[in-house]
Design an enzyme around this catalytic site. Structure first.
Site, short mmCIF file in Angstrom:
data_model
loop_
_atom_site.label_atom_id
_atom_site.label_comp_id
_atom_site.label_asym_id
_atom_site.label_seq_id
_atom_site.Cartn_x
_atom_site.Cartn_y
_atom_site.Cartn_z
N ARG A 1 0.84 -1.19 0.00
CA ARG A 1 0.00 0.00 0.00
C ARG A 1 0.89 1.25 0.00
O ARG A 1 2.11 1.17 0.00
CB ARG A 1 -0.92 0.02 1.24
CG ARG A 1 -0.15 -0.11 2.55
CD ARG A 1 -1.01 0.08 3.79
NE ARG A 1 -2.27 -0.59 3.80
CZ ARG A 1 -3.01 -0.80 4.89
NH1 ARG A 1 -2.55 -0.41 6.08
NH2 ARG A 1 -4.17 -1.40 4.82
N SER B 1 6.92 -3.19 -17.43
CA SER B 1 5.88 -2.16 -17.38
C SER B 1 4.64 -2.67 -16.68
O SER B 1 4.01 -1.95 -15.89
CB SER B 1 5.53 -1.71 -18.80
OG SER B 1 4.46 -0.79 -18.80
N THR C 1 3.07 4.17 1.18
CA THR C 1 3.96 4.29 2.34
C THR C 1 4.59 5.67 2.47
O THR C 1 5.37 5.90 3.39
CB THR C 1 5.11 3.26 2.25
OG1 THR C 1 5.93 3.59 1.13
CG2 THR C 1 4.58 1.84 2.14
N ARG D 1 -1.92 8.89 -12.92
CA ARG D 1 -0.96 7.88 -13.38
C ARG D 1 -1.37 7.19 -14.68
O ARG D 1 -0.50 6.68 -15.40
CB ARG D 1 -0.77 6.82 -12.29
CG ARG D 1 -0.06 7.33 -11.04
CD ARG D 1 0.02 6.25 -9.98
NE ARG D 1 0.61 6.73 -8.74
CZ ARG D 1 1.91 6.66 -8.44
NH1 ARG D 1 2.74 6.13 -9.32
NH2 ARG D 1 2.36 7.11 -7.29
N CYS E 1 12.68 1.80 1.32
CA CYS E 1 11.49 1.64 2.16
C CYS E 1 11.29 0.16 2.36
O CYS E 1 11.21 -0.59 1.38
CB CYS E 1 10.28 2.28 1.50
SG CYS E 1 8.68 1.71 2.11
N CYS F 1 8.16 -1.44 0.70
CA CYS F 1 8.32 -1.38 -0.76
C CYS F 1 9.36 -2.40 -1.21
O CYS F 1 9.19 -3.08 -2.24
CB CYS F 1 8.74 0.01 -1.20
SG CYS F 1 7.67 1.34 -0.61
N TRP G 1 13.33 3.24 -10.61
CA TRP G 1 12.67 2.91 -11.87
C TRP G 1 13.46 3.41 -13.07
O TRP G 1 13.48 2.76 -14.13
CB TRP G 1 11.24 3.48 -11.88
CG TRP G 1 10.32 2.70 -11.01
CD1 TRP G 1 9.74 3.11 -9.84
CD2 TRP G 1 9.88 1.36 -11.21
NE1 TRP G 1 8.98 2.10 -9.31
CE2 TRP G 1 9.03 1.02 -10.13
CE3 TRP G 1 10.11 0.41 -12.22
CZ2 TRP G 1 8.42 -0.23 -10.02
CZ3 TRP G 1 9.50 -0.84 -12.11
CH2 TRP G 1 8.67 -1.15 -11.02
N HIS H 1 5.29 -2.68 -12.97
CA HIS H 1 5.26 -1.29 -12.52
C HIS H 1 3.81 -0.82 -12.38
O HIS H 1 3.43 -0.19 -11.38
CB HIS H 1 6.02 -0.42 -13.51
CG HIS H 1 6.34 0.94 -13.00
ND1 HIS H 1 6.99 1.89 -13.76
CD2 HIS H 1 6.09 1.55 -11.80
CE1 HIS H 1 7.15 2.99 -13.05
NE2 HIS H 1 6.60 2.82 -11.86
#
Length: 457
Positions: free
Chosen positions: A188, A242, A190, A279, A384, A387, A201, A245
């Site tokens: 989720r 992709s 963060t 996004r 993180c 993550c 990325w 991502h």
């Protein structure tokens, strides 16, 4: 009559003003303009995958992943980044888990489940870099593991040690590895944003991914027609990354932290339609957003095919946890799940990849493998912990899928791998756990697309 017409004109004017203020309700639907017809470089249709996943796969898989065998993932979260020494994020310095061996974990080590997040996530705050304390709390892992589970892990390890192994999994036996309860640490929002994740990325796309020649990560240049210069294998690799991502971004949009509504309430996680539009809508993404969503379906198809190919092997797996009743239920649940996906008539065909001149194909396969290996190493640079956890798990799951697709005596829709050839093919527990959970993330993402389709319609 004149009064009635005047009221109609007033209402129409108000409606137009509200549409202009809110960006028009018809705009968000453009996010889904490519989500129809065949998935790129495949014969399967998006609509068929939506039906398969949302009606059959997602409900069964969601239940299966609650089981002990799949909920605990062993991972090294303090392995140093091999590419740069510091990502300049406070989370990398302070938000890491102090690992210890299984025997050293004290029974009383419990996470503070009652701690509430401070109400510091207003719209204005999202535009700024989060401070260290905010990011540390959101990104920190809940390390709660029961004493019973810790004792069971010892038996799991002894059981795995007796199995023949196909390959060594990074970090599997290092003292820095630890079990993490995935259910206590959902993927989720963060607060991890800004230069650090952008660097991750950018490194993946620019240095370790086959991509359109003139595409620069973060430039928001249109992708229209730019995939034409890539061969099938290169397009497949790019779409895999992709799609991953996209899946990660969808979970951040769906589990976004909203501020408390008043002094008596607490901040809550929920779907953020504005973030989804930012996004994935064509306008703010220069046309890339809808294609990103469609790439998710390509990644889903590849991992779906890997599970089907490995079905004979997985059907012979005992899914050992030391609880005979639990193990039996998991085995039956996996079998039911595999029957569902095996019945799907239009799978990805891996035999189309690496064809042609044998020397060229072998060189391309080596590049494919090395690029992906580098991406898995980049996951250790994520600043993180949550993550990093989900990044490492999903990349390992995808790597396991690729391993399955190109294992066995042959490749193609009629090929399988099974438990009767363990000298040539073997999956460790962590590979199975990451494969199922990674596919579970993709399955959840496709279900989330349907949710946002309804929210923005």
């Amino acid at each position: 009559m004149t009064s009635l017409l005047l009221k109609c004109f007033v209402l129409l004017a108000i409606s137009l003003l509200l549409d202009a203020k809110n960006g028009s309700k018809s705009q968000p639907s453009a996010c889904f303009c490519k989500l129809q017809g065949e998935v790129d470089d495949c014969s399967c249709k998006v609509e068929n995958l939506d039906s398969l996943n949302n009606r059959k796969v997602y409900p069964v898989l969601k239940s299966l992943l609650q089981r002990d065998y799949f909920r605990y993932f062993k991972v090294n979260l303090i392995k140093p980044c091999p590419f740069w020494s510091d990502d300049s994020r406070c989370a990398l310095k302070d938000c890491h888990v102090q690992s210890c061996t299984e025997d050293q974990v004290p029974e009383g080590l419990k996470g503070n489940k009652n701690e509430r997040e401070p109400n510091k996530y207003s719209k204005e705050a999202q535009k700024e870099e989060p401070n260290c304390n905010e990011e540390r709390k959101l990104g920190a892992l809940d390390r709660t593991i029961s004493a019973e589970s810790m004792e069971a892990f010892k038996n799991w390890t002894q059981h795995d040690d007796k199995q023949e192994t196909f390959c060594e999994i990074d970090d599997e036996y290092t003292p820095d590895c630890q079990y993490v309860d995935l259910l206590l640490n959902p993927e989720r929002y963060t607060g991890y944003k800004g230069a650090s994740p952008h660097r991750i990325w950018k490194s993946i796309y620019e240095e370790n991914c086959f991509k359109p020649e003139k595409l620069v990560y973060g430039s928001k240049k249109s992708l229209a027609g730019s995939m034409e210069g890539l061969c099938l294998e290169q397009r497949a690799f790019y779409r895999l990354v992709s799609g991953l991502h996209t899946s990660i971004n969808l979970h951040l949009c769906n589990e976004y932290l909203f501020p408390a509504k008043n002094l008596l309430s607490s901040p809550e996680f929920g779907p953020n339609t504005e973030e989804f539009i930012r996004r994935f809508d064509p306008k703010p993404t220069k046309g890339q957003g809808p294609q990103r969503l469609k790439n998710l379906y390509f990644t889903y198809l590849v991992e779906l095919r890997a599970l089907v190919k490995a079905a004979p092997y997985l059907e012979e797996e005992d899914f050992f946890t030391g609880n005979p009743e639990e193990d039996k239920d998991v085995k039956e649940g996996v079998k039911d799940f595999l029957e569902i996906i095996k019945s799907f008539p239009d799978h990805f065909d891996e035999s189309k990849l690496f064809k042609g001149d044998p020397k060229v194909a072998e060189k391309l396969k080596t590049e494919f493998r090395e690029h992906f290996r580098n991406i898995s190493r980049i996951m250790d640079c994520v600043g993180c912990d949550k993550c990093k956890l989900w990044g490492k798990l999903q990349v390992q799951g995808m790597g396991t899928a690729l391993k399955i697709l190109f294992s066995g005596d042959r490749i193609g829709l009629e090929s399988t791998v099974n438990a009767h050839h363990k000298q040539r093919f073997q999956l460790r527990r962590s590979e199975i756990v990451s494969l199922f959970n990674a596919f579970g993330r993709l399955s959840s993402s496709i279900q989330t697309i349907e949710k946002f389709r309804k929210l923005t319609s």
